[in-house]
Design a protein around this motif. Structure first.
Motif, short mmCIF file in Angstrom:
data_model
loop_
_atom_site.label_atom_id
_atom_site.label_comp_id
_atom_site.label_asym_id
_atom_site.label_seq_id
_atom_site.Cartn_x
_atom_site.Cartn_y
_atom_site.Cartn_z
N GLU A 221 -30.60 17.08 0.80
CA GLU A 221 -29.85 16.04 1.28
C GLU A 221 -29.55 14.98 0.10
OE1 GLU A 221 -29.80 14.53 5.68
OE2 GLU A 221 -31.50 13.96 4.50
N ASP B 231 -27.40 10.88 -1.17
CA ASP B 231 -26.73 10.04 -0.59
C ASP B 231 -25.57 9.82 -1.46
OD1 ASP B 231 -28.36 8.94 1.08
OD2 ASP B 231 -29.60 7.55 -0.21
N ARG C 121 -22.99 7.11 -3.00
CA ARG C 121 -23.09 5.83 -3.19
C ARG C 121 -21.76 5.29 -4.13
NH1 ARG C 121 -29.11 4.79 -5.45
NH2 ARG C 121 -30.41 5.62 -3.51
N GLN D 91 -23.28 0.22 -2.28
CA GLN D 91 -23.16 0.44 -0.88
C GLN D 91 -23.49 2.18 -0.85
OE1 GLN D 91 -19.45 -0.70 0.33
NE2 GLN D 91 -20.30 -2.69 1.02
N ILE D 92 -24.20 2.37 0.30
CA ILE D 92 -24.24 3.93 0.66
C ILE D 92 -23.17 4.24 1.60
CG2 ILE D 92 -25.88 5.73 1.50
CD1 ILE D 92 -28.10 4.13 0.38
N TYR D 93 -22.54 5.08 1.27
CA TYR D 93 -21.27 5.34 2.34
C TYR D 93 -21.85 6.43 3.33
CZ TYR D 93 -18.07 2.95 -0.24
OH TYR D 93 -17.22 1.77 -0.88
N ARG D 94 -22.36 7.65 3.01
CA ARG D 94 -22.60 8.63 3.92
C ARG D 94 -23.89 9.51 3.20
NH1 ARG D 94 -20.44 13.47 3.84
NH2 ARG D 94 -19.13 13.90 2.16
N THR D 95 -24.38 10.56 4.05
CA THR D 95 -25.43 11.39 3.39
C THR D 95 -24.65 12.82 3.52
OG1 THR D 95 -27.02 10.26 4.33
CG2 THR D 95 -27.55 12.57 4.00
N VAL D 96 -24.91 13.45 2.31
CA VAL D 96 -24.17 15.12 2.12
C VAL D 96 -25.30 15.71 2.32
CG1 VAL D 96 -23.08 16.64 0.38
CG2 VAL D 96 -22.61 13.95 0.36
N GLU E 296 -22.34 21.16 2.16
CA GLU E 296 -21.40 20.20 1.95
C GLU E 296 -20.90 20.30 0.41
OE1 GLU E 296 -20.49 16.75 4.21
OE2 GLU E 296 -22.85 16.95 4.97
N ARG F 291 -31.85 12.61 -2.16
CA ARG F 291 -32.84 12.10 -1.22
C ARG F 291 -34.33 13.12 -1.18
NH1 ARG F 291 -29.99 9.94 4.19
NH2 ARG F 291 -32.22 9.09 4.59
#
Lengths: 454, 454, 454, 454
Positions: free
Chosen positions: A378, A380, A382, A390-395, A399, A419
């Motif tokens: 996984e 992050d 950023r 800022q952390i937008y989302r997790t990949v 993906e 991560r």
């Protein structure tokens, strides 16, 4: 798997291999018993006489058998099963030696001279040692077989050579003492005056003890050459020992150097990273990233892996890539609906990479040169906006990331940070662009997929 | 840093590490006392009996503890903290060995046979030596830890192995002499007839003295095997010694080769430069430039540094370049006012280089292929005009040179010559041109900056 | 060459170097005399007492002198001549050790206890051995100095270490025997009961003889440890010897491997060529060309030369090329009248190559990729016309060949074949084309020159 | 083959070589007899006296001869046959040593002192050992000659050095004993009180036995130094032995490392393939393809072959390619009717490759990057149509495959799978395209050939 003529056996046949292994055991027995009989057996006991002849019979069978075993032509790498060629090859190479080392000298001696173990017969018996070439070629084969550990194969070989040398020297030295005219003036007689009365076991252990004391150059001196004959034998034995010891040490050094090369390589690389970080006063966090990346690489990648893969022909490499990457790539959103051959072209250009936890795979604003597909792990996504992160989302698995920079031809808009331990497929910008140029239809589908997602 | 379940300890926990180190000390004690008790202690003194049992108790505690220690999954590189998995793994691997090596044989023996140190019990006690695997795995870990010097780690390991072998052989050899029916016909009895009356210290030192005399193959001969049992033991010990000595020499060779590789590499490179200069009759000044450049490079660059940096992923390399070069590059006049991402793109392509004093970095009239930014040090800007050399000015920290040739697409108009040890950032023409092509706005700013200066 | 403050001496000053060499001689004297006095001198003779104190005085002078010697800053590679910094560095590092190893213990002992050579004083004297660090750092420097042969430097170092170890062990072992309460129960007393009456020379030679017999593991056994103290010392000495012997062998192996690497490399390359020719049944004449080319290359090119040149910065490489090639290239007909900077650009791309006699440099009809300028030697210009080989003319020093194919963009019209060992400058098509594209004027001149010749 | 002046002999002349070999035999005799005479011959027997003088006469002839032997100039690699230069070179180098080692000291001694073998004469005789430089330079030459096995050349050299050292030490040690004032207090006298009465053979064997016992560090102790002179000699001999033993071991290690490097390299590569397949769970069939490809490559390709070929100049490489590939390529259907120079250009870019049976050379749908010409072996042409694999036809010797993908600029339409060991010529797409671009006429012929076949 190739079919051979009738009555011709393949050298790779499992029964033939078993027979060869069985012969190796008989060879070991021969190699031990021949010098032993020469030195310690003035008269051969009945059971030894029978055993010797049975062993000889087995080797005689093998000589006959060899005429029916195909051989590998060194030029075409094909098995030759023509009986005439097999016979011609065997007779012009080792046939005569094999026959000489199998002839029943003892029965012949008994026929002619009523004495089956005279010194002449016993010396002729030493021709049996020619059989040792089988052991030698066995080791040559084992060394190239990766199912066997190289270190232990070499060690076993060296131990076998050493033990054989010790045994031979012990027997010959005893023979000299046994035949010397003054038993008291021999290496064993001067310490053990009644040595000819001693048990076979005591005499053999004493001979081996002298032999190994000399070979290892311990040389206590309790047993030492006394008469000129023994001194002469000792001179040659010590010269031989010097060579053998050097050979053993040379081999051990070779094994140690080879065995530790991976660890040393690892240490050198980590040290280079640490020193580089220290000299340039890099922040601790970057140093940790460097070191943990090196550790993961050494754990996930075999020695010589890159070199080995590079040397394979393109067909095999394509095959490997297809097996490894196709199931993941075909599910990626960007490649939904594209042709099989387009994906096939891409995966031959992909590289699998491992990233340890908390490492930056892509940095915001860096020139876009690669995109990645997540195989496992996984990350992050950023971005630094107005100085705050800022952390937008997790990949996650399956993906794609980094494609925005590549397809829009702009610097990367986001940082991607692992991560956990992540396996990623890397595809370079140039490979993707080339493939898209050559496949315009697929290219349109990819761009559509991309804009739909945006 | 990952959170584990309650009651589960991380193997990287500092307290657990300390406990492991403490156990290592107990292992060393066990390894020494076990053969010693076997050989020299017909009756175990009370304090040794208690000490043994306390040590065993600690190892029993460790067996229980192991069920609560997470382990690293070799496939996912994640810590497993599921108690069932931990237990399953331990029981299927080393549990049974650990229990056998910890069982209190002496108390059990006392219960059943009223004798706590019979030979059977003492031999069972030798199972304690299984604990040595802890020392072995400690060394394996230390070898990969760059905080410890590789040379001394290996030397310590070899010394430990040697001392243990010497100690064991001394004890076993004494045991054989002690139990032989004719005390006078033993290796120690023939030199020291009253050896059973001697102090423990004298007997132990004599045994060790014999052991090391044999291991190092010195073999004075004052103590040597006398009866057949001793000869047999000696034969095996000397064979083992041959292997151990070869292993020690092999390791030392490995360490020496590794330790001197940098010096040899340096010598070879300097020698290549000297020979090249001599063969081609280059002027002395050029030869000096070559040699001093090689010296600076070896002093400022770690072994394997280039290779290590090349193997890092792009993310980390960008990060390093950002930390090293950004503060200098953003202050350079040419890049005043350009966007952050433009500079970022450039610095990932830059290379830091050291130049010794009085070396030519750029030669007048040579094809322009690189520009440089001065990190530290000073250079002269020179030109040959009408055959005379003129020094125009000094280029100092933060200044750029070589950009005229690149941006005007002409040969270099000036020679740049270092005055002292200078660290420079090199940027190749092609990298700069590519970046400028992709960022047209920044490109205009750069050209403006350049023309303003001209 | 940099100017230092008044009263501050450069560490590279030739007088200071001479003083250091002089001190090294005194160190060798100290290292020999200290253990010798400890073991053999119950009462110090007057002349030795004076000599010792004179030596100490010299080292005391050196301590004072060190406060006035500049040192090289490891970070900036500049000499530091600030007296405060020099003093601070010396006092925080080796000052205290130097003082301890120079203090006059014997005069002090005489003052207090009326005895200048008691055992305590003699043991304190052993602190003198700290001076050996000078020898150690001398060898470290010599190893990096290519004026000294690496093999002999290392051998000298190992011999020095061995001799020192032998000397020390001999002295300590004698000391133990000398002080043992029963002189007859010592290693020397049991062979030479009146050893205390013997001459100093006999006792010293006997001690050294024992020492070296043990170190080389010869171990005749005529002299061997008798009492427990001697056995203990022997145990440690033999353990040390094991390490020292392994270290000597490791170093020798390193030197042998390094020393033979060039020959082995040569053999492997020639063998590869021979095998390749044999496997592919190449005509004998091609095989000979391959082998003779390899031989010439190994004779004319140093080990690591290519690698060394590649690692030099462009400035130096341009400088080398200018010196080597300019005089030849400017005289070549093709470059008559072109600008200096055009030639300069070309020569940085040129490569010098040697060709043995009777070798084809260019083959008729092969794709044109390089042109050559003859530095020395002669070649035939040949062509196969209607199946017969015709020799047109001879190409000699300073002439150009292969330019027709390049400038006309056609396959080579002629074969060029060396008549004797020839040195050629190679210029690749792409380098010439690039240079001509960038310099249109010079390009016209070159083409004119070319057409005029045609 | 170059013609030399009259009366001047080439150093490569076969008669001169034979003469040199004959002198080597005389050198070996000299080296053995000189120390032997020194130690064992108080009075020289008549036949030895004559033999010595005959040997000297031969060497005197060689001194004269050397003035007529051309030498190789190290700078121009040409033979110099100017008698003046030859004389100047010889007189300034080795002439004086050669004369000193050839002077007839014994006849001179007899003239002056009526005694042809006094100690002074015998010591002067030791100058004969200078001749050993011939043996040394012979070995240096043999080591570079690939007709001789490197391992055995080095072993012979080491054995020769060892035997010579043993012989010399034996002789000198005997000389010391022989001249000592108390014959009983010598190494030989203390064991063999009547040693001066013993036969020459017994004394010589005993001396050699002592010598080799010491050299190999066996050191039984039956013969050992007794008086101070012998101890001194022993000290130096043992020190020398330490160096010699280390040198022997170092050489042996070097030979073992070199000798096993190919096997280790092979194992590492196969292991890398196996581990890679296991880690990535590749199907067994792909793993087998990888391993069998590696095995074939190691069998068909010499160590360093690629490297050696790359280092050859283009002329030789073109020549090799012409010999290897031209007959096959000119018969291929695609190149029917094209010009010679077009084919010539292509073959210099071709690569010969071996493929083991059942391996995929080209995979359906992969990007077309290479075409192949079959030199030997057979392949299946397959395609997966609607999920089933169809075999279309067999591609045999001289046929081309993979050209459809390249010339139509599409992915490969078929899979090509080897049926047996096949040798293929590979030509990359870019090489073919470049050649076609440069030769438009030939390009049209190739396309015509291609379309006709389709």
């Amino acid at each position: 798997s190739t079919k051979l003529r009738k009555y011709i056996i393949s050298p790779y046949d499992s029964h033939y291999r078993a027979w060869q292994i069985f012969l190796i055991l008989l060879v070991i027995f021969s190699a031990w018993i021949c010098p032993f009989e020469l030195a310690f057996m003035r008269h051969l006991p009945r059971h030894l006489y029978i055993a010797d002849n049975i062993v000889n019979a087995f080797f005689a069978i093998d000589i006959v058998l060899t005429f029916f075993v195909a051989y590998l032509n060194k030029e075409t790498y094909l098995l030759v099963d023509d009986p005439k060629k097999i016979a011609a090859r065997y007779i012009t190479t080792w046939f005569i030696f094999d026959v000489c080392s199998t002839a029943p000298y003892q029965p012949i001696g008994r026929l002619f001279r009523k004495q089956e173990n005279g010194l002449a017969i016993r010396l002729l018996n030493m021709l049996r040692l020619w059989r040792l070439r089988r052991v030698s070629s066995l080791f040559a084969r084992l060394e190239k077989d990766i199912r066997f550990n190289y270190f232990w194969t070499r060690c076993t070989k060296l131990t076998a050579v050493t033990l054989f040398a010790v045994h031979c020297a012990a027997c010959f030295n005893y023979l000299i003492a046994d035949r010397y005219r003054h038993p008291m003036e021999t290496w064993i007689g001067s310490e053990m005056p009644d040595f000819k009365m001693q048990s076979l076991w005591t005499r053999y252990v004493t001979a081996i003890y002298w032999s190994i004391t000399t070979l290892t150059t311990t040389g206590y001196g309790d047993l030492h050459a006394v008469n000129t004959q023994e001194k002469l034998f000792d001179i040659f034995y010590m010269l031989f020992n010097l060579g053998l010891t050097a050979y053993i040490i040379g081999n051990m050094t070779n094994l140690v150097v080879h065995g530790t090369s991976r660890t040393r390589n690892f240490r050198d690389t980590v040290q280079a990273a640490s020193q580089f970080a220290a000299r340039n006063q890099l922040p601790r966090q970057i140093k940790d990233q460097m070191v943990s990346h090196i550790i993961i690489r050494f754990k996930t990648e075999g020695l010589k892996q890159q070199e080995m893969l590079a040397s394979l022909p393109k067909g095999i490499r394509s095959n490997i890539a297809y097996n490894l990457f196709f199931p993941i790539v075909e599910k990626a959103y960007l490649f939904k609906g594209v042709s099989f051959s387009f994906i096939f072209q891409l995966i031959t250009e992909m590289q699998a990479e491992y990233f340890p936890p908390t490492e930056d795979v892509i940095l915001q604003n860096e020139a876009s040169s690669d995109m990645y597909i997540v195989v496992s792990g996984e990350l992050d996504m950023r971005a630094y906006v107005c100085g705050t992160c800022q952390i937008y989302r997790t990949v996650g698995e399956g993906e794609i990331f980094g494609e925005i920079g590549i397809l829009c031809d702009s610097p990367q808009p986001f940082t991607f940070h692992t991560r956990e331990l992540s396996q990623l497929l890397r595809l370079s910008k140039s490979s993707l662009m080339n493939a898209m140029k050559e496949n315009l239809e697929d290219s349109t589908i990819v761009m559509n997929n991309f804009f739909q997602k945006l």
